[in-house]
Design a protein around this motif. Structure first.
Motif, PDB file in Angstrom:
ATOM      1  N   UNK A   1     -16.498  11.930   5.924  1.00 34.45           N
ATOM      2  CA  UNK A   1     -17.837  11.560   5.465  1.00 34.45           C
ATOM      3  C   UNK A   1     -18.726  12.790   5.503  1.00 34.45           C
ATOM      4  N   UNK A   2     -19.957  12.618   5.074  1.00 34.03           N
ATOM      5  CA  UNK A   2     -20.900  13.741   5.055  1.00 34.03           C
ATOM      6  C   UNK A   2     -21.149  14.276   6.465  1.00 34.03           C
ATOM      7  N   UNK A   3     -21.454  13.348   7.379  1.00 37.99           N
ATOM      8  CA  UNK A   3     -21.726  13.777   8.760  1.00 37.99           C
ATOM      9  C   UNK A   3     -21.065  12.804   9.730  1.00 37.99           C
ATOM     10  N   UNK A   4     -20.940  13.234  10.996  1.00 44.06           N
ATOM     11  CA  UNK A   4     -20.295  12.402  12.010  1.00 44.06           C
ATOM     12  C   UNK A   4     -21.149  11.175  12.322  1.00 44.06           C
ATOM     13  N   UNK A   5     -20.448  10.069  12.481  1.00 46.88           N
ATOM     14  CA  UNK A   5     -21.120   8.818  12.814  1.00 46.88           C
ATOM     15  C   UNK A   5     -20.138   7.991  13.632  1.00 46.88           C
ATOM     16  N   UNK A   6     -20.657   7.261  14.626  1.00 50.78           N
ATOM     17  CA  UNK A   6     -19.789   6.434  15.474  1.00 50.78           C
ATOM     18  C   UNK A   6     -20.318   5.004  15.521  1.00 50.78           C
ATOM     19  N   UNK A   7     -19.458   4.066  15.128  1.00 51.71           N
ATOM     20  CA  UNK A   7     -19.802   2.646  15.226  1.00 51.71           C
ATOM     21  C   UNK A   7     -18.813   2.013  16.197  1.00 51.71           C
ATOM     22  N   UNK A   8     -19.339   1.530  17.327  1.00 52.26           N
ATOM     23  CA  UNK A   8     -18.469   0.964  18.366  1.00 52.26           C
ATOM     24  C   UNK A   8     -18.744  -0.535  18.503  1.00 52.26           C
TER      25      UNK A   8
ATOM     26  N   UNK B   1     -17.095  12.949   9.828  1.00 52.10           N
ATOM     27  CA  UNK B   1     -16.223  11.775   9.890  1.00 52.10           C
ATOM     28  C   UNK B   1     -16.992  10.549  10.358  1.00 52.10           C
ATOM     29  N   UNK B   2     -16.700   9.447   9.697  1.00 55.46           N
ATOM     30  CA  UNK B   2     -17.241   8.166  10.142  1.00 55.46           C
ATOM     31  C   UNK B   2     -16.159   7.508  11.001  1.00 55.46           C
ATOM     32  N   UNK B   3     -16.493   7.258  12.273  1.00 52.82           N
ATOM     33  CA  UNK B   3     -15.535   6.707  13.235  1.00 52.82           C
ATOM     34  C   UNK B   3     -15.952   5.276  13.565  1.00 52.82           C
TER      35      UNK B   3
END
Ligand code: FM0
Length: 322
Positions: A47-54, A84-86
């Protein structure tokens, strides 16, 4: 887009203290059982920028920062600058209060390395997961797993190795979930303080290598009483070293001690269970599969015990095709 699943593990010989905090190199080797039933599933898409969905919720800078640190290691290996979208789901019963960092960083190492096009073997994945959380180095593998201390300053020889597969031994780890507040001292801070200030820490380290040999041999021989004895010793020496730290701290709650004493009393009557505890109040009890139902019922009836999870040996890292 890649999805990986890694299971939780419980140490039988504990890791408590780092000889290198940046590389997550331990002062001693440790040995664990990977658990079925408790796992983390993580999807990584560039993805464009790092993101974390928990568990459905977007996480703030603290949790995201730890993920970004691991992603940076993957990006450096892959020669990529992509974000990266995590998306991660913890399959640990709510309120279990169980540390999920081992399964979380093992699943992230697997999913991220694949998403960035790397083909890492399990040892390389274990080294990578280690740099997210030390205990994650063990969750790459199933069954019983040793995390080798290693000798090298660069950490290349500090990684998990399988001792025996999941099918080797039909034992159970009963995880008692106690009715208590969340932990006050993180394991990272707690191990640091113990190393820096506890006069008992050198004693813990002095016996750790022999404990590891004894535990490994007991696992290979399927010797429950032998493993139980060294496992209780490793855990309680670790907790004793925390009590002697400055300022002192403990993860033992009154209900934790009540569970431990009940397990010891039942054992004296012939029902074989063996206790261990980590950086939280919940007590885990190792027993033969044939005794699990009886022990779980007795544990569940103790005051302060909210729930008992019954776990067998679990599998190593796996991928889901999407
Ligand atoms: O699992 O600072 O991996 O061997 O669970 O992230 O490397 O969360 F009882 C404590 C786990 C420590 C024992 O530490 O620490 C064990 C413990 P980090 P972890």
């Amino acid at each position: 887009m890649t999805t990986a699943r890694a299971h939780a593990n419980i140490a039988l010989v504990k890791y408590w203290g780092k000889r290198d905090e940046k590389l997550f190199l331990p002062t001693n080797g440790s040995l664990s059982m990977t658990l079925d039933g408790l796992y983390t599933t993580t999807t990584v898409e560039l993805a464009e920028r790092d993101e974390l969905v928990l568990n459905g919720e977007t996480q703030g800078p603290e949790a995201l920062g730890k993920v970004t640190r691991l992603l940076d290691l993957v990006r450096a290996m892959a020669g990529s600058k992509a974000g990266a979208r995590v998306t991660s789901i913890n399959q640990v019963p709510t309120a279990a209060g169980l540390a999920s960092s081992a399964s979380a960083f093992a699943a992230l190492a697997g999913a991220a390395s694949k998403a960035y096009g790397l083909a890492l073997d399990d040892v390389a994945l274990s080294r990578l997961a280690r740099q997210g959380s030390g205990s994650a180095s063990r969750s790459i593998f199933g069954g019983f797993v040793e995390w080798r201390r290693g000798e090298r300053a660069d950490g290349l020889d500090s990684h998990g190795v399988p001792v025996v597969p999941q099918s080797h031994w039909d034992v159970r780890m009963l995880v008692t979930v106690l009715e208590t507040a969340p932990k006050s001292v993180s394991s990272r801070v707690g191990m640091r303080r113990t190393m820096d200030t506890s006069p008992y820490y050198p004693g813990w380290i002095a016996s750790a290598a022999a404990d590891l040999v004894e535990a490994r041999e007991a696992v290979l021989a399927r010797d429950l009483a032998g493993l139980g004895a060294v496992m209780e010793s490793s855990a309680l020496k670790m907790h004793a070293s925390m009590l002697a730290a400055r300022p002192p701290f403990t993860y033992l709650q009154p209900a934790s001690l009540a569970v431990i004493q009940a397990v010891w009393a039942w054992r004296a009557e012939g029902l074989a269970g063996f206790v261990t505890m980590d950086a939280g109040p919940n007590v885990k009890v190792l027993c033969a599969a044939t005794d699990a139902e009886e022990l779980a019922a007795r544990l569940g009836a103790l005051p302060g015990v909210e729930e008992v999870l019954v776990c067998g040996p679990g599998p190593g890292l796996s991928y889901e095709v999407s």
